[in-house]
Design an enzyme around this catalytic site. Structure first.
Site, mmCIF file in Angstrom:
data_model
loop_
_atom_site.group_PDB
_atom_site.id
_atom_site.type_symbol
_atom_site.label_atom_id
_atom_site.label_comp_id
_atom_site.label_asym_id
_atom_site.label_seq_id
_atom_site.Cartn_x
_atom_site.Cartn_y
_atom_site.Cartn_z
ATOM 1 N N TYR A 469 8.942 0.485 5.598
ATOM 2 C CA TYR A 469 7.817 -0.172 6.284
ATOM 3 C C TYR A 469 7.014 -1.045 5.330
ATOM 4 C CZ TYR A 469 8.934 3.730 9.412
ATOM 5 O OH TYR A 469 9.588 4.651 10.193
ATOM 6 N N HIS A 470 7.647 -1.522 4.276
ATOM 7 C CA HIS A 470 6.943 -2.303 3.244
ATOM 8 C C HIS A 470 7.542 -3.709 3.164
ATOM 9 C CE1 HIS A 470 6.317 1.887 1.241
ATOM 10 N NE2 HIS A 470 5.539 1.707 2.291
ATOM 11 N N MET A 471 7.400 -4.465 4.214
ATOM 12 C CA MET A 471 8.055 -5.768 4.345
ATOM 13 C C MET A 471 7.220 -6.852 3.678
ATOM 14 S SD MET A 471 8.876 -5.106 8.321
ATOM 15 C CE MET A 471 9.211 -3.406 8.781
#
Length: 533
Positions: A469-471
């Site tokens: 979830y670290h785009m």
């Protein structure tokens, strides 16, 4: 009737909320924040463990998915992003982690003057209010976002940390301080048992100033230009198209998927892509949507002897007790973030600098589920490489602003990523089999005792890994002579006027951390740049 404001901010996530707050304090200009999602007044947004209800519901998120890729067994991987006031800070895992000082020094070495650690530290400190013992040289004490330590713990967490020490990994009380390496409890933006999202901390107070307005359910479909000068936006709301003009600047803070998507829909991006969809090319900029990066994360699951893992505490009368405790303001499992213990460590591929992260939680999830706790006592670890080399892209599929873009992260494409992740998974297994963990461990369920060789570990990673979830990275910050750079060190879009981007998309590389803290820092620094114009 045309609407005019001085600044338009697209997106109410971490950076957008901070910019709105600071501009309302630093200037007398009018500001409008456009948010594609609804308001953040849902009960499950305030309850920390409510993320299990919101993250994959589709009500508060963009339910994005990746394209299949051979390196991850042609699986389609869900990649939800916040679509609600506060952005992903309203639905995410609540961890506050800045990254290593070298992360930002690397940004500066890539040609981004003013983005080294010495330059950005004050911006990290500005937004945070560290609750608990800390070194004020590194931590902020008076900011709006409270950063706390967990007030609930488990014997399993303490045993895992002791096992890390037994292995040679020191306990580190503040991984956001002088040194990241070590193990300890995650810090989070939970205060008095409730999630404090970026709307609570920054946007809602800005709205009270009278200089900021917020429009929800407003999906930006296009940036408007006169030549190469941004003059406003079109947005969809309640089935109608509206136009809003900016006297000074348009600021994109829509995230690493939606910021490049909006640029591409507006005619700013790779020439071939835009022309292929019949979009007039206003400015050919090859890097828009490129350089997409994320933390590919792989979980391992073990059966526990303890009857008091979160799996049991979340059921029956025990859950009733935890609910009562939460409403009474006492330590409760309802006030937890999904990962409780961190390990930042290094492998043989990066002996001078940490390159892997292990996460531990005294809980396990049912196979194939989205955070549905198992029926047996369980524990799990997550393993990830801190700075992946693999990168991908975000590309629109058509002119339709409501159609999801193609997202291809190319997880595990680079050989170094494969080797480093295998080392991280093997480390996670070693940390679960220490003397300190022996009283609590029954056996490893996934991947299981038959997985030993590196090729077997890699095959498991290909089968089971998912997004961290670290785009980041799709509107990369860099020099004008960098053919893949989208913004300069002032966050201005190369070749355009009155158009700035301030969110995780500008990060040239993913930091060795979760991305909310760095996104807040970007918002703080952007606000100073904007108000100085």
């Amino acid at each position: 009737m045309n609407e005019y404001v001085d600044y338009i901010i697209v997106g109410s996530g971490p950076a957008g909320s901070v910019i709105a707050r600071r501009l309302s304090e630093q200037t007398s200009n009018s500001i409008c924040v456009l948010e594609a999602g609804q308001n953040d007044n849902n009960f499950f947004i305030r309850v920390p463990v409510g993320f299990v209800k919101t993250l994959y519901s589709g009500k508060f998120t963009w339910n994005y998915q990746t394209e299949p890729a051979q390196a991850t067994n042609n699986r389609i991987i869900a990649m939800p992003q916040g679509r609600v006031v506060g952005g992903s800070s309203s639905v995410n895992g609540l961890v506050y982690s800045r990254g290593q000082r070298e992360d930002f020094d690397d940004w500066e070495k890539l040609g981004n003057s003013g983005w080294g650690y010495a330059d950005v530290l004050s911006y990290f400190k500005r937004s945070e209010r560290r609750v608990g013992e800390c070194d004020p040289d590194f931590r902020g004490l008076t900011g709006e976002l409270p950063i706390t330590n967990p007030d609930w713990s488990s014997p399993l967490c303490e045993a895992f940390i002791r096992g890390c020490e037994e292995f040679g990994i020191p306990r580190n009380a503040d991984y956001n301080g002088a040194e990241q390496l070590g193990t300890g409890y995650f810090q989070r933006y939970i205060y008095q048992n409730k999630r404090v999202n970026c709307s609570d901390a920054f946007l809602r107070p800005a709205l009270k100033s009278g200089r900021v307005q917020l429009k929800t359910n407003a999906t930006v479909s296009e940036i408007l230009f006169e030549g190469r000068r941004a003059i406003g936006v079109k947005y969809l709301r309640n089935g109608q198209t509206h136009t809003l003009y900016a006297n000074r600047e348009v600021i994109l803070s829509a995230g690493a998927v939606n910021s490049p998507k909006i640029l591409q829909l507006s005619g700013v991006g790779p020439h071939e892509l835009l022309a292929g969809h019949g979009i007039e090319v206003k400015h050919a900029l090859a890097g828009v949507g490129a350089n997409f990066r994320d933390h590919y994360t792989v979980r391992s699951i073990s059966r526990a002897k303890s009857a008091l893992t979160l799996n049991e505490l979340s059921k029956g009368w025990r859950l009733g007790r935890e609910i009562v405790r939460w409403f009474a303001g006492k330590p409760s499992i309802l006030g937890l973030s999904p990962s409780m213990v961190h390990v930042f460590w290094k492998t043989r591929f990066s002996p001078q600098r940490g390159d892997v992260q292990i996460l531990f939680t005294p809980a396990s999830y049912k196979p194939g589920s989205n955070y549905v706790l198992d029926d047996m006592p369980g524990m799990s670890t997550g393993a990830r490489q801190q700075r992946p080399e693999s990168s991908g892209y975000v590309h629109i599929q058509s002119k339709d602003p409501l159609q999801a873009p193609l997202i291809q992260p190319n997880f595990l494409e680079h050989e170094l990523d494969q080797r480093t992740l295998v080392e991280a998974l093997k480390l996670a297994r070693q940390l679960m089999t220490t003397t300190a963990m022996a009283p609590y461990l029954v056996n490893e369920l996934q991947p299981g005792k038959d997985v030993h060789r590196d090729d077997e570990w890699l095959d498991y990673a290909r089968q089971k890994g998912t997004t961290g979830y670290h785009m980041v990275g799709t509107c990369k910050m860099g020099r004008q002579d960098d053919p893949m750079a989208v913004v300069d060190a002032q966050l201005r879009v190369h070749g355009m006027e009155n158009l700035r981007i301030a969110d995780a998309s500008i990060m040239p590389q993913v930091p060795s951390a979760n991305t909310l803290a760095a996104s807040l820092m970007i918002g703080e620094k952007a606000a100073d740049m904007i108000s100085a114009q």
